[in-house]
Design an enzyme around this catalytic site. Structure first.
Site, PDB file in Angstrom:
ATOM      1  N   HIS A 286     -60.429 -12.214 -18.048  1.00 48.03           N
ATOM      2  CA  HIS A 286     -61.435 -11.574 -18.761  1.00 48.03           C
ATOM      3  C   HIS A 286     -62.930 -12.176 -18.801  1.00 48.03           C
ATOM      4  O   HIS A 286     -63.595 -11.571 -19.322  1.00 48.03           O
ATOM      5  CB  HIS A 286     -61.050 -11.048 -20.143  1.00 48.03           C
ATOM      6  CG  HIS A 286     -59.934 -10.136 -20.373  1.00 48.03           C
ATOM      7  ND1 HIS A 286     -59.019 -10.273 -21.101  1.00 48.03           N
ATOM      8  CD2 HIS A 286     -59.774  -8.931 -19.946  1.00 48.03           C
ATOM      9  CE1 HIS A 286     -58.107  -9.200 -21.072  1.00 48.03           C
ATOM     10  NE2 HIS A 286     -58.556  -8.414 -20.172  1.00 48.03           N
TER      11      HIS A 286
ATOM     12  N   GLU B 217     -63.799 -10.277 -23.061  1.00 45.02           N
ATOM     13  CA  GLU B 217     -64.444  -9.492 -21.890  1.00 45.02           C
ATOM     14  C   GLU B 217     -65.941  -9.254 -22.157  1.00 45.02           C
ATOM     15  O   GLU B 217     -66.944  -9.685 -21.199  1.00 45.02           O
ATOM     16  CB  GLU B 217     -63.657  -8.205 -21.516  1.00 45.02           C
ATOM     17  CG  GLU B 217     -64.422  -7.638 -20.191  1.00 45.02           C
ATOM     18  CD  GLU B 217     -63.695  -6.119 -20.073  1.00 45.02           C
ATOM     19  OE1 GLU B 217     -62.368  -6.196 -20.027  1.00 45.02           O
ATOM     20  OE2 GLU B 217     -64.348  -5.212 -19.450  1.00 45.02           O
TER      21      GLU B 217
HETATM   22  S1  SF4 Z   1     -59.626  -5.157 -15.291  1.00 46.66           S
HETATM   23 FE1  SF4 Z   1     -57.892  -5.800 -16.519  1.00 46.66          FE
HETATM   24  S2  SF4 Z   1     -56.532  -4.227 -16.435  1.00 46.66           S
HETATM   25 FE2  SF4 Z   1     -58.169  -3.930 -14.939  1.00 46.66          FE
HETATM   26  S3  SF4 Z   1     -56.934  -5.034 -13.316  1.00 46.66           S
HETATM   27 FE3  SF4 Z   1     -58.449  -6.507 -14.101  1.00 46.66          FE
HETATM   28  S4  SF4 Z   1     -57.316  -7.516 -15.704  1.00 46.66           S
HETATM   29 FE4  SF4 Z   1     -56.165  -5.813 -15.232  1.00 46.66          FE
END
Ligand code: SF4
Length: 277
Positions: A70, A122
């Site tokens: 993230h 994130e």
């Molecule tokens: S954004 Fe998050 S859910 Fe999507 S591929 Fe990347 S780690 Fe996986």
């Protein structure tokens, strides 16, 4: 009782990639938990001697540091790079996209709106890429937009795990009030696929078991979607949390798993359920 797996579940591309990167650097430390699953983190610790640094204070010179899926705030990444450490970036490319957009659009003078949870790692990372933090706003609800001192030019991104329907409400509210709105749909497809498959299965199932980290927003959303279609939906981290009475008089048990849940945990859950019914 029958047990059915959702047609898409579990690890997404970004998580598979981060785990592979970590496994390729035994003895390294991850900066923050690599993914939202403590069992998988323990497996990496036991099998690959992967440690955990919760902050810069836990990083020593000569360490190899793996950046989690993230991402992390820009200034922390810069500080890490300035140390005598090897920095291995396992940030998911779908997360670096909104980081880059925020950086570029704020440099161009747009106000930034980020649809997401301000406490999520994130989003803490994404917002840190804004050139002017006074002109970058994190919202969870269209109502919150009303009081914001936004310029006429606005750029908007979303947390990768958000629902598109909710993002639409934010973008619609912005369009009604601003001359120029640049919309970047940064919601991740992996989330949709698991969500659509869980929703299809939950409509038929008598009980749904959703496996994943209790702090994972992705898993919590999967659980809320299942709960909407199937009242008996339970969120568990592993098989030890299963309760026998949940399965009484049930005919179809559906199973889904969050994007940070490894297959071996899913299999453990299935085996335990088979032992119960
Ligand atoms: S954004 Fe998050 S859910 Fe999507 S591929 Fe990347 S780690 Fe996986």
């Amino acid at each position: 009782m029958k047990i059915a797996l959702a047609s898409s579940y579990g690890f997404c591309f970004g998580v598979k990639r981060a785990i592979k990167i970590a496994e390729g650097h035994p003895g390294s430390k991850t900066y923050g938990p690599l993914i939202h699953n403590k069992d998988e983190i323990n497996r990496l610790k036991d099998g690959f001697n992967i440690g955990l640094a919760n902050s810069l204070d836990d990083v020593e010179e000569q360490d190899s540091v793996v950046i989690r899926t993230h991402g992390i705030p820009k200034n922390e990444l810069e500080k890490l790079r300035a140390l005598e450490t090897e920095v291995i970036d396992a940030t998911c490319p779908y997360v670096t996209t909104p980081q880059k957009i925020v950086e570029e659009m704020s440099q161009k003078g747009y106000s930034i709106v980020i649809f997401g949870d301000k406490n999520h790692p994130e989003i803490k990372g994404v917002v840190s890429y804004a050139q002017n933090l006074q002109d970058a706003f994190i919202v969870l609800d269209a109502k919150e937009l009303e009081s914001l001192p936004l310029k006429s030019r606005v750029a908007v991104v979303a947390q990768t795990t958000r629902k598109p329907e909710d993002f639409l409400k934010i973008t619609s509210a912005l369009i009604l009030k601003h001359k120029e709105v640049r919309i970047f749909n940064t919601i991740c497809n992996a989330t949709f696929e698991n969500q659509d498959a869980a929703s299809d299965l939950a409509k038929k199932a008598d009980i749904m078991i959703v496996i994943g980290g209790k702090h994972s927003s992705n898993t919590k959303q999967l659980h809320s979607i299942c709960k909407y279609h199937c009242e008996s939906s339970y969120l568990i981290e592993n098989e030890t949390e299963l309760q026998e009475e949940w399965f009484k008089d049930k005919e179809l048990c559906g199973i889904s798993a969050g994007a940070s849940t490894p297959d071996w945990i899913v299999q453990n859950v299935i085996d335990k359920i088979k032992g119960i019914v």
